[in-house]
Scaffold this motif. Structure first.
Motif, PDB file in Angstrom:
ATOM      1  N   ARG A  96     -33.161  28.242  -8.363  1.00 23.76           N
ATOM      2  CA  ARG A  96     -32.151  28.450  -7.323  1.00 23.76           C
ATOM      3  C   ARG A  96     -32.060  27.258  -6.378  1.00 23.76           C
ATOM      4  O   ARG A  96     -30.975  26.843  -5.986  1.00 23.76           O
ATOM      5  N   GLU A 122     -17.849  31.817  -7.714  1.00 30.66           N
ATOM      6  CA  GLU A 122     -18.916  32.615  -8.330  1.00 30.66           C
ATOM      7  C   GLU A 122     -20.267  31.928  -8.225  1.00 30.66           C
ATOM      8  O   GLU A 122     -21.290  32.585  -8.016  1.00 30.66           O
ATOM      9  N   ILE A 125     -21.513  32.521  -4.797  1.00 33.01           N
ATOM     10  CA  ILE A 125     -21.939  33.920  -4.662  1.00 33.01           C
ATOM     11  C   ILE A 125     -23.289  34.125  -5.334  1.00 33.01           C
ATOM     12  O   ILE A 125     -24.179  34.789  -4.784  1.00 33.01           O
ATOM     13  N   ASN A 126     -23.477  33.548  -6.522  1.00 26.99           N
ATOM     14  CA  ASN A 126     -24.778  33.637  -7.205  1.00 26.99           C
ATOM     15  C   ASN A 126     -25.903  33.075  -6.353  1.00 26.99           C
ATOM     16  O   ASN A 126     -27.040  33.538  -6.416  1.00 26.99           O
ATOM     17  N   GLU A 128     -25.988  33.292  -3.233  1.00 28.03           N
ATOM     18  CA  GLU A 128     -25.969  34.087  -2.009  1.00 28.03           C
ATOM     19  C   GLU A 128     -25.480  33.269  -0.812  1.00 28.03           C
ATOM     20  O   GLU A 128     -25.832  33.532   0.335  1.00 28.03           O
ATOM     21  N   ASP A 129     -24.665  32.275  -1.105  1.00 27.76           N
ATOM     22  CA  ASP A 129     -24.043  31.447  -0.074  1.00 27.76           C
ATOM     23  C   ASP A 129     -22.641  32.014   0.163  1.00 27.76           C
ATOM     24  O   ASP A 129     -21.622  31.378  -0.097  1.00 27.76           O
ATOM     25  N   LYS A 130     -22.619  33.241   0.634  1.00 28.35           N
ATOM     26  CA  LYS A 130     -21.376  33.992   0.735  1.00 28.35           C
ATOM     27  C   LYS A 130     -20.424  33.444   1.790  1.00 28.35           C
ATOM     28  O   LYS A 130     -19.209  33.554   1.645  1.00 28.35           O
ATOM     29  N   MET A 192     -17.738  41.097  -4.139  1.00 32.86           N
ATOM     30  CA  MET A 192     -19.070  40.486  -4.291  1.00 32.86           C
ATOM     31  C   MET A 192     -19.566  39.854  -2.993  1.00 32.86           C
ATOM     32  O   MET A 192     -20.728  39.496  -2.865  1.00 32.86           O
ATOM     33  N   ILE A 193     -18.641  39.689  -2.037  1.00 32.27           N
ATOM     34  CA  ILE A 193     -18.988  39.080  -0.759  1.00 32.27           C
ATOM     35  C   ILE A 193     -19.077  40.202   0.270  1.00 32.27           C
ATOM     36  O   ILE A 193     -18.097  40.584   0.868  1.00 32.27           O
ATOM     37  N   GLU A 194     -20.255  40.737   0.455  1.00 34.07           N
ATOM     38  CA  GLU A 194     -20.457  41.852   1.379  1.00 34.07           C
ATOM     39  C   GLU A 194     -21.067  41.344   2.669  1.00 34.07           C
ATOM     40  O   GLU A 194     -22.035  40.583   2.653  1.00 34.07           O
ATOM     41  N   TYR A 195     -20.513  41.792   3.758  1.00 39.79           N
ATOM     42  CA  TYR A 195     -21.070  41.408   5.067  1.00 39.79           C
ATOM     43  C   TYR A 195     -21.499  42.650   5.798  1.00 39.79           C
ATOM     44  O   TYR A 195     -20.973  43.689   5.717  1.00 39.79           O
TER      45      TYR A 195
END
Length: 195
Positions: A96, A122, A125-126, A128-130, A192-195
């Motif tokens: 990562r 994507e 997102i993978n 986790e850099d949303k 996929m982008i949850e806040y």
């Protein structure tokens, strides 16, 4: 190199199409083609062969922590956002941290089509850099709204004026679509982008 797909005779009927975004394919071995091959092997359950291909790609197609566009006998081209986004999307980096460093090494994460831009989002997102993923969606697809587009173009870059009927292949009748379903990335990326 063993296990890679390529076109040794440069046959005219061979077309390695990945996307309209330019990649430097001057050498026989296209990294993007190998990445799609890797994903196909994984999807078909050939995990050992896929892992071997992944290890060979990491040894052969990387420079300074980035995947190059193409390679042959130690010669390597530049590293593009598109190829590295594919590698990140399909987890081809060693870990990562290496993938995150690669994503941050590009000052500009824009591609020339909504299709490949989805891969970049994507990838983020993978990682986790949303926040960066959301900013990129707003910049790229928001750029279409800023230009008053009512559909998603096949070829688009928010830093350039929109191209109407852009010729995707010079000297051909093939023009880009002004309503292209492959570009609807935000429709499935937002959840996929949850806040």
């Amino acid at each position: 190199p063993e296990g890679f797909l390529y076109n040794p005779n440069r046959e005219l009927d061979w077309w390695n199409f990945v996307d309209w975004t330019y990649t430097d394919e001057r050498y026989d071995f296209s990294t993007s083609l190998q990445i799609w091959y890797y994903q196909a092997l994984r999807g078909a359950g050939f995990d050992k062969k896929a892992e071997s291909l992944k290890n060979n790609l990491q040894k052969t197609a990387m420079t300074n922590g980035l995947f190059v566009d193409s390679f042959l006998d130690g010669q390597k081209t530049r590293s593009s956002v598109l190829v590295n986004a594919l590698a990140g999307k399909f987890d081809l980096f060693k870990n990562r941290d290496e993938s995150l460093a690669a994503s941050k090494s590009f000052s500009n994460l824009l591609t020339s089509s909504p299709y490949s831009q989805t891969w970049v989002v994507e990838w983020l997102i993978n990682l986790e850099d949303k926040q960066r993923a959301l900013e990129l969606i707003r910049q790229y697809w928001g750029g279409m709204l800023t230009e008053n587009m009512t559909s998603i173009y096949e070829a688009f870059r928010p830093t350039s004026p929109p191209v109407w009927g852009y010729k995707l292949i010079p000297d051909s009748l093939n023009q880009s679509s002004l309503s292209h379903g492959w570009g609807c990335g935000p429709m499935f990326l937002y959840p996929m982008i949850e806040y």
